[in-house]
Motif scaffolding. Structure first.
Motif, PDB file in Angstrom:
ATOM      1  N   LEU B  79       1.167  -1.223  -0.182  1.00  0.00           N
ATOM      2  CA  LEU B  79       0.384  -0.152  -0.113  1.00  0.00           C
ATOM      3  C   LEU B  79       1.282   1.230   0.067  1.00  0.00           C
ATOM      4  O   LEU B  79       1.009   2.020  -0.574  1.00  0.00           O
ATOM      5  N   SER B  80       1.802   0.990   0.750  1.00  0.00           N
ATOM      6  CA  SER B  80       2.924   2.108   0.624  1.00  0.00           C
ATOM      7  C   SER B  80       3.656   2.782  -0.847  1.00  0.00           C
ATOM      8  O   SER B  80       3.642   4.106  -0.781  1.00  0.00           O
ATOM      9  N   ASP B  81       3.625   1.961  -1.362  1.00  0.00           N
ATOM     10  CA  ASP B  81       3.842   2.514  -3.015  1.00  0.00           C
ATOM     11  C   ASP B  81       2.525   2.699  -3.735  1.00  0.00           C
ATOM     12  O   ASP B  81       3.089   3.988  -4.471  1.00  0.00           O
ATOM     13  N   CYS B  82       1.714   2.554  -3.714  1.00  0.00           N
ATOM     14  CA  CYS B  82       0.302   3.083  -3.941  1.00  0.00           C
ATOM     15  C   CYS B  82       0.378   4.367  -3.134  1.00  0.00           C
ATOM     16  O   CYS B  82       0.097   5.445  -4.169  1.00  0.00           O
ATOM     17  N   ALA B  83       0.404   4.408  -2.338  1.00  0.00           N
ATOM     18  CA  ALA B  83       0.959   5.969  -1.358  1.00  0.00           C
ATOM     19  C   ALA B  83       2.184   6.913  -2.149  1.00  0.00           C
ATOM     20  O   ALA B  83       1.719   8.197  -2.212  1.00  0.00           O
ATOM     21  N   ALA B  84       2.865   6.140  -2.441  1.00  0.00           N
ATOM     22  CA  ALA B  84       3.741   7.592  -2.976  1.00  0.00           C
ATOM     23  C   ALA B  84       3.843   7.256  -4.729  1.00  0.00           C
ATOM     24  O   ALA B  84       4.230   8.873  -5.505  1.00  0.00           O
ATOM     25  N   MET B  85       2.520   7.049  -5.583  1.00  0.00           N
ATOM     26  CA  MET B  85       1.707   7.426  -6.635  1.00  0.00           C
ATOM     27  C   MET B  85       0.747   8.853  -6.555  1.00  0.00           C
ATOM     28  O   MET B  85       0.304   9.149  -6.956  1.00  0.00           O
TER      29      MET B  85
END
Lengths: 343, 343
Positions: B79-85
């Protein structure tokens, strides 16, 4: 200004880039190298997502498969799930775990070779790898997630949908993959295997996901349900029977078995019917179709055979053997939560 | 008619079903239990896909994390990678490898607990698990692919996009996770850790992906580029510097470090600056913003701090230490292709 890659992982990814078959496009406007891939959806498109693991010693061995073959097969098993729905592969994410005890250079080269195999699948079926991950771990593991796409008006096939009176059909020659694995075991190395068995070996090492067959069968209204044969016909039949609340009687004709499979069976003393029922890893399609289904209407190159019927006359799955006797197909085939694998 | 599940794997999946937060819907018209999940796309929607691995002994240990925590963190890092976008999680596929040497019952219970942790993340950020896979293997591995979605008109953030004169900002308190891991190592078990350090331990065991912050920052035109801090600020800064062909000078103010982190640092003799720069696993966001960026405009609960500047005066990444001396930030932080992990 800064020309040194921020990590050797990054450097490797840059080397992999030309192998990804992934170009910046309207569909994928970002190009590679970010945290995630962007997929711009057209109005009314259906996407399907599927995931499969490919684990060293469980699903493959580096003793008889090279890394390129490992990469290709890891992708093929995922594409087979796209095929089972009747979709075209659209993009894949690849997670590779590599063994911590192998030195970095060997790891990089092996990953590169895995990507060559992935790339071969990408080029053959025209889709990109759109993301992924690398991590160290206890052995080689390739986990892939694949998206398949179809137009909103396209009919997608499911496991459910069998109708009363349907017949059961297969593509290709299930059992070949298990026979191929037996040949590898018997002869010890690929080089020593007689030429006559190489088609069986190829079925195991380089299976062909039935993408085109899946799409064409999904368009055919006489076809009602579909699944791919990853864990053996016995297990997939039990799943179809369970999902559709019906029984199945398997009655494969002798033309369902390749002559070389029968020859290897005689040579090894193993029953080829066991390979057919329980072997798995064939990545062929198993489907239900009404009596109106006419296989002669299928395009050239898509060969299917009737192997049984769906019926409420029996509960569960039965197999009619050579003597005409009905034998219950026992719980078997590939099951990760069971202690061991048959055959 | 047939009420026996076709396999124990299938039976387990049925047990997991209520934990998936996955209901048949217009978006997911299929419901669960098929080869793949269907995602009907609305016109003009952007989807992002991201994948991350969570490997026993490499990323976590069952000695200090239970399976529910393992499941939650495995999802959180994706989810952190989704957040980074700057996207909202939309659906995830979960591949779990379980150790072949553990008995089936224990495996099933552990997988169930992993799914409880996954479900906690699914409920918190309101998205379903839409598919996945189970396989045996040498140890516990959880590989997740996550799709994030955003409207076609939404601005998504990338690693590239830094402009001349930008400052570097962080959310939260990077270094906390590494400090938490040190506390676990020092005291041997969670129960023995003094209460004052439990926030650090929580940072390590149950990180919060910055979904809301990511979405809000992506909407802010003064924010130009973003990345999540999974592998340590040093490595993420090198990536930002590399991708944007610029240098970075890190000058974190003392308020970037939690008092308990400084206390643990004094107690253990380890430099808290190392945790901040090289620790990783914080899953905070690191972003570039112009001088016009005003953190006071952010909604309550989203706390950000300036930690440096992008500049062409230096090449690569530098750190200004307590004495005002500029120290080059060496290649370090989490790198899977390097021999070992710092700290």
């Amino acid at each position: 200004m800064n020309k040194i890659f921020p990590s050797s992982e990054y450097a490797l990814l840059k080397r992999l880039e030309p192998l990804l078959n992934y170009k910046k496009s309207k569909r994928y406007p970002l190009g590679m190298g970010d945290d995630a891939a962007i997929r711009t959806c057209k109005a009314g498109e259906q996407l399907v997502f599927t995931a499969d693991s490919f684990v060293e010693t469980v699903h493959f061995s580096t003793k008889y498969m090279n890394f390129r073959e490992i990469g290709f097969k890891a992708m093929a098993i995922n594409l087979s799930d796209c095929a089972a729905m009747g979709t075209r592969p659209d993009g894949a994410l690849v997670q590779i775990i590599f063994p911590v005890h192998i030195n970095g250079k060997t790891v990089s080269q092996s990953i590169l070779n895995i990507y060559k195999g992935l790339n071969e699948a990408c080029k053959t079926w025209n889709f990109p790898v759109i993301g992924g991950n690398l991590s160290k771990g206890p052995c080689w593991i390739i986990d892939i997630t694949c998206a398949g796409s179809a137009d909103i008006n396209s009919r997608l096939l499911r496991r459910k949908g069998v109708k009363s009176g349907d017949s059961l059909w297969i593509t290709g020659f299930p059992g070949s993959s298990a026979a191929g694995l037996i040949a590898i075991g018997k002869y010890g190395s690929i080089e020593k295997i007689p030429h006559k068995y190489m088609n069986l070996v190829k079925s195991h090492i380089k299976p062909t996901p039935r993408i085109e067959a899946g799409i064409i069968l999904a368009r055919n209204q006489a076809v009602h349900a579909m699944i791919d044969i990853s864990d053996g016909i016995a297990k997939e039949c039990r799943t179809l029977a369970f999902e559709n609340k019906t029984g199945i009687i398997l009655e494969p004709h002798e033309d369902c078995f390749l002559p070389d499979m029968r020859e290897l069976s005689g040579e090894t003393g193993k029953d080829y019917m066991d390979w057919f029922l329980y072997g798995g890893e064939d990545y062929e399609l198993l489907f239900a179709a009404s009596r109106t289904f006419n296989p002669a209407c299928l395009p050239q190159g898509i060969s299917v055979k009737k192997i049984g019927i769906f019926t409420n006359r029996v509960k569960k799955v039965f197999f009619r053997n050579k003597n005409g006797k009905m034998v219950k197909v026992e719980k078997s085939g590939w099951d990760h939560l069971e202690p061991c694998r048959p055959g």
